[in-house]
Design an enzyme around this catalytic site. Structure first.
Site, PDB file in Angstrom:
ATOM      1  CE  LYS A 173      -2.137   2.600   3.058  1.00  0.00           C
ATOM      2  NZ  LYS A 173      -2.189   3.861   2.285  1.00  0.00           N
ATOM      3  CD  GLU A 248      13.714   1.334   8.347  1.00  0.00           C
ATOM      4  OE1 GLU A 248      14.312   2.335   8.785  1.00  0.00           O
ATOM      5  OE2 GLU A 248      14.221   0.209   8.306  1.00  0.00           O
ATOM      6  CB  CYS A 282      12.925  10.117   7.186  1.00  0.00           C
ATOM      7  SG  CYS A 282      13.780   9.027   6.036  1.00  0.00           S
ATOM      8  CD  GLU A 383       9.421  13.332  11.286  1.00  0.00           C
ATOM      9  OE1 GLU A 383       8.344  12.777  11.547  1.00  0.00           O
ATOM     10  OE2 GLU A 383      10.287  12.828  10.562  1.00  0.00           O
TER      11      GLU A 383
HETATM   12  P1  NAD Z   1       2.055   8.122   7.919  1.00  0.00           P
HETATM   13  O1  NAD Z   1       2.481   7.334   9.096  1.00  0.00           O
HETATM   14  O2  NAD Z   1       0.917   9.034   8.049  1.00  0.00           O
HETATM   15  O3  NAD Z   1       1.686   7.153   6.701  1.00  0.00           O
HETATM   16  C1  NAD Z   1       2.583   6.212   6.187  1.00  0.00           C
HETATM   17  C2  NAD Z   1       1.816   5.087   5.511  1.00  0.00           C
HETATM   18  O4  NAD Z   1       1.086   4.396   6.522  1.00  0.00           O
HETATM   19  C3  NAD Z   1       0.767   5.573   4.507  1.00  0.00           C
HETATM   20  O5  NAD Z   1       0.700   4.659   3.440  1.00  0.00           O
HETATM   21  C4  NAD Z   1      -0.515   5.551   5.316  1.00  0.00           C
HETATM   22  O6  NAD Z   1      -1.666   5.403   4.542  1.00  0.00           O
HETATM   23  C5  NAD Z   1      -0.277   4.315   6.176  1.00  0.00           C
HETATM   24  N1  NAD Z   1      -1.065   4.247   7.412  1.00  0.00           N
HETATM   25  C6  NAD Z   1      -1.550   5.266   8.157  1.00  0.00           C
HETATM   26  N2  NAD Z   1      -2.256   4.783   9.204  1.00  0.00           N
HETATM   27  C7  NAD Z   1      -2.193   3.436   9.130  1.00  0.00           C
HETATM   28  C8  NAD Z   1      -2.717   2.375   9.922  1.00  0.00           C
HETATM   29  N3  NAD Z   1      -3.470   2.604  10.989  1.00  0.00           N
HETATM   30  N4  NAD Z   1      -2.447   1.108   9.555  1.00  0.00           N
HETATM   31  C9  NAD Z   1      -1.691   0.849   8.467  1.00  0.00           C
HETATM   32  N5  NAD Z   1      -1.186   1.811   7.673  1.00  0.00           N
HETATM   33  C10 NAD Z   1      -1.429   3.090   7.997  1.00  0.00           C
HETATM   34  O7  NAD Z   1       3.356   8.875   7.415  1.00  0.00           O
HETATM   35  P2  NAD Z   1       3.452   9.947   6.242  1.00  0.00           P
HETATM   36  O8  NAD Z   1       2.892  11.239   6.708  1.00  0.00           O
HETATM   37  O9  NAD Z   1       2.984   9.346   4.978  1.00  0.00           O
HETATM   38  O10 NAD Z   1       5.040  10.084   6.092  1.00  0.00           O
HETATM   39  C11 NAD Z   1       5.826  10.964   6.830  1.00  0.00           C
HETATM   40  C12 NAD Z   1       6.549  10.253   7.943  1.00  0.00           C
HETATM   41  O11 NAD Z   1       7.324   9.175   7.423  1.00  0.00           O
HETATM   42  C13 NAD Z   1       7.524  11.130   8.675  1.00  0.00           C
HETATM   43  O12 NAD Z   1       7.392  10.912  10.051  1.00  0.00           O
HETATM   44  C14 NAD Z   1       8.875  10.643   8.197  1.00  0.00           C
HETATM   45  O13 NAD Z   1       9.953  10.865   9.071  1.00  0.00           O
HETATM   46  C15 NAD Z   1       8.621   9.202   8.018  1.00  0.00           C
HETATM   47  N6  NAD Z   1       9.609   8.600   7.142  1.00  0.00           N
HETATM   48  C16 NAD Z   1      10.525   7.762   7.682  1.00  0.00           C
HETATM   49  C17 NAD Z   1      11.507   7.200   6.879  1.00  0.00           C
HETATM   50  C18 NAD Z   1      12.537   6.252   7.437  1.00  0.00           C
HETATM   51  O14 NAD Z   1      13.198   5.609   6.640  1.00  0.00           O
HETATM   52  N7  NAD Z   1      12.696   6.158   8.728  1.00  0.00           N
HETATM   53  C19 NAD Z   1      11.520   7.492   5.509  1.00  0.00           C
HETATM   54  C20 NAD Z   1      10.559   8.374   5.009  1.00  0.00           C
HETATM   55  C21 NAD Z   1       9.603   8.924   5.827  1.00  0.00           C
END
Ligand code: NAD
Length: 479
Positions: A173, A248, A282, A383
């Site tokens: 997804k 991650e 990130c 963040e």
């Molecule tokens: P998010 O957590 O809102 O969403 C990430 C993914 O999870 C999306 O596909 C979303 O639809 C899904 N999701 C949301 N709720 C869920 C649930 N209850 N069950 C299953 N899936 C669910 O994050 P975002 O806003 O898309 O991305 C930004 C964040 O990602 C920032 O915190 C950033 O630091 C982090 N990030 C981390 C890394 C890393 O490698 N550590 C890399 C890129 C981004």
């Protein structure tokens, strides 16, 4: 353009026929729709994956490797087309998508096409006991890959490539905010001859589609990249079902800049590590700590360079900073800028929303530098994930390290110094999964990737990813 789910090699509308609007952030307008998938769509994807598993897991390494290479080749061939789609969907400069996002997606497939041919398991001879132990590293079965919006195809493929290379079938997804290139990947997989059902892509909201994946009793492993709060929620749901998890998560990465560094290189790289992809990586360094003796000089030079960055439409070749990914994200980032004064911070550069001529409804923000007095303010502890960095001076290496570590996150850190002893000591003691010294975002795909503390658990990258996506089984034979 309407995006469809990719299930069993076919492009399908969601069972309930419910859709979500997809925005182009550079103009602030809806330009298509994506499925708002629910439990039934996830179940269909799971069924396709489970049916494909016996065939795929018994497909020779050579054959799997060839198909992954073909996908890599097609991604490269379609570079311009995919970069354009990514830039439109996400708001990032087209130049960046073309130079980084899409080439890296191709590299992910090519790397794991090669890595799987070198992945081996161990044998332990139990001397004196007349026994031989060997380890089988078997694919897990049906696994899931869930990814965020900031590096859409780059991170989606970073998970899918090792999962399928290792012989698993996948229910994936992408973020509902940037679904386009994930959709296009389905077509590429068909073109490359990936058997039906090996990869299934289900679109929709995290709270419905994502939740249905995480709750699915037979999806045995989840590789998730996204926010820390989402990661914690996923861990709570998945733990009682004993799913394998790789999380991650978010970061609040420190840059420690010492006076003995190669100044020009540091300055240039710090602009990049602060504002690449609108600061929505990130790994961006968002807390910049500078040794007192060069603090004022750095401040002046950094502000000057950052003020030269051009905020503009992603398809303008002069643009350095494109649009933020969504209106709600823009509002969130602005809300942090708005508390700067209350926290004793001073805005040294930027701070304002930008109206780009011809694209007045896009989500543009100036690159922003805030000088803070105290590491314990929200600006330094939470963040923000946008084009906002903070500056603070330090006196000693001990103080710099304490400031860097005094945060709940521990993803990456960047150190600027030519002192070997200091480099060794700080690299060892800093709370981070990745430490860059005199560089930033130099990636070698063989290396372990991940964070500590609230930045996640587990490592991806290289053989770590192949280990995550396999189950080790020990076989002991007495002779
Ligand atoms: P998010 O957590 O809102 O969403 C990430 C993914 O999870 C999306 O596909 C979303 O639809 C899904 N999701 C949301 N709720 C869920 C649930 N209850 N069950 C299953 N899936 C669910 O994050 P975002 O806003 O898309 O991305 C930004 C964040 O990602 C920032 O915190 C950033 O630091 C982090 N990030 C981390 C890394 C890393 O490698 N550590 C890399 C890129 C981004």
């Amino acid at each position: 353009m309407n995006i469809k789910n990719y299930i069993n090699g076919e492009f399908l509308s969601p069972v309930t026929n419910r859709w979500i609007d997809n925005y182009n952030p550079s103009i602030g307008e809806v330009y298509g729709q994506l499925p708002n998938s629910d439990v039934e769509d996830v179940e269909n994807a799971y069924q396709a994956a489970t049916k494909a598993f016996p065939g795929w897991s018994n497909t020779s390494i050579d054959e799997r490797s060839k198909i992954l290479s073909k996908i890599a080749g097609l991604l490269e061939e379609k570079l311009d087309f995919l970069a354009e789609a990514e830039s439109k969907d996400n708001g990032k400069p087209f130049r960046l998508a073309k130079a980084i996002d899409i080439p890296r997606a191709a590299a992910n497939f090519q790397y794991f096409a090669n890595a799987i041919t070198q992945f081996s398991s161990e044998a332990h001879e139990s001397i004196g006991l007349d026994a031989m132990n060997y380890t089988l590293r078997q694919p897990i079965g049906v696994v899931s890959c869930i990814s965020p919006w900031n590096l859409p195809l780059y991170l989606f493929t970073w998970k899918i490539a090792p999962a399928i290379a290792a012989g698993n079938c996948v229910v994936a997804k992408p973020s509902e905010i940037t679904p386009m290139t994930a959709y296009l990947l389905g077509e590429i997989c068909n073109e490359a001859g990936l058997p039906k059902g090996v990869l299934n892509i289900v679109h929709g909201l995290g709270t419905t589609t994502g939740q249905a994946i995480v709750e699915h009793p037979h999806i045995k492993a989840i590789s998730f990249t996204g926010g820390t709060a989402t990661g914690a929620h996923i861990a709570r749901v998945a733990a009682p079902m004993f799913k394998k998890l790789s999380l991650e998560l978010g970061g609040k990465n420190p840059n420690l800049i010492f006076a003995d560094c190669d100044y020009d290189n540091m300055l240039k790289t710090t602009v990049r590590s602060s504002f690449s992809n609108q600061g929505q990586i990130c790994l961006c360094g968002s807390r910049i700590f500078v040794e007192e003796s060069i603090y004022e000089k750095f401040k002046t030079d950094f502000v000057k360079k950052v003020q030269q960055l051009k905020v503009g439409n992603p398809f303008d070749s002069e643009t350095n900073i494109g649009a933020l990914v969504s209106k709600s994200h823009l509002e969130k980032v602005k809300s942090y800028i708005a508390i700067a004064a209350d926290e004793g911070g001073e805005i040294l550069a930027g701070g304002e929303q930008v109206v780009v001529e011809g694209y007045e409804n896009g989500y543009y923000l100036q690159p922003t530098i805030i000088e803070v007095k105290d590491n314990n303010c929200k600006l330094n502890q939470e963040e923000i994930f946008g084009p906002v960095v903070t500056l603070m001076p330090f006196k000693t290496a001990v103080e710099a390290l304490a400031l860097a570590n005094d945060v709940k996150y521990g993803l990456s850190a960047t150190l600027w110094t030519n002192d070997l002893k200091r480099t060794m000591r700080i690299s060892k003691e800093i709370h981070a999964g990745i430490v860059w010294v005199n560089t930033w975002l130099l990636r070698d795909l063989r290396t372990p990737f991940g964070g500590v503390k609230a930045s996640g658990v587990g490592r991806e990258g290289g053989f770590e990813a192949l280990q995550f996506f396999t189950e080790a089984k020990n076989v002991c034979i007495k002779y």
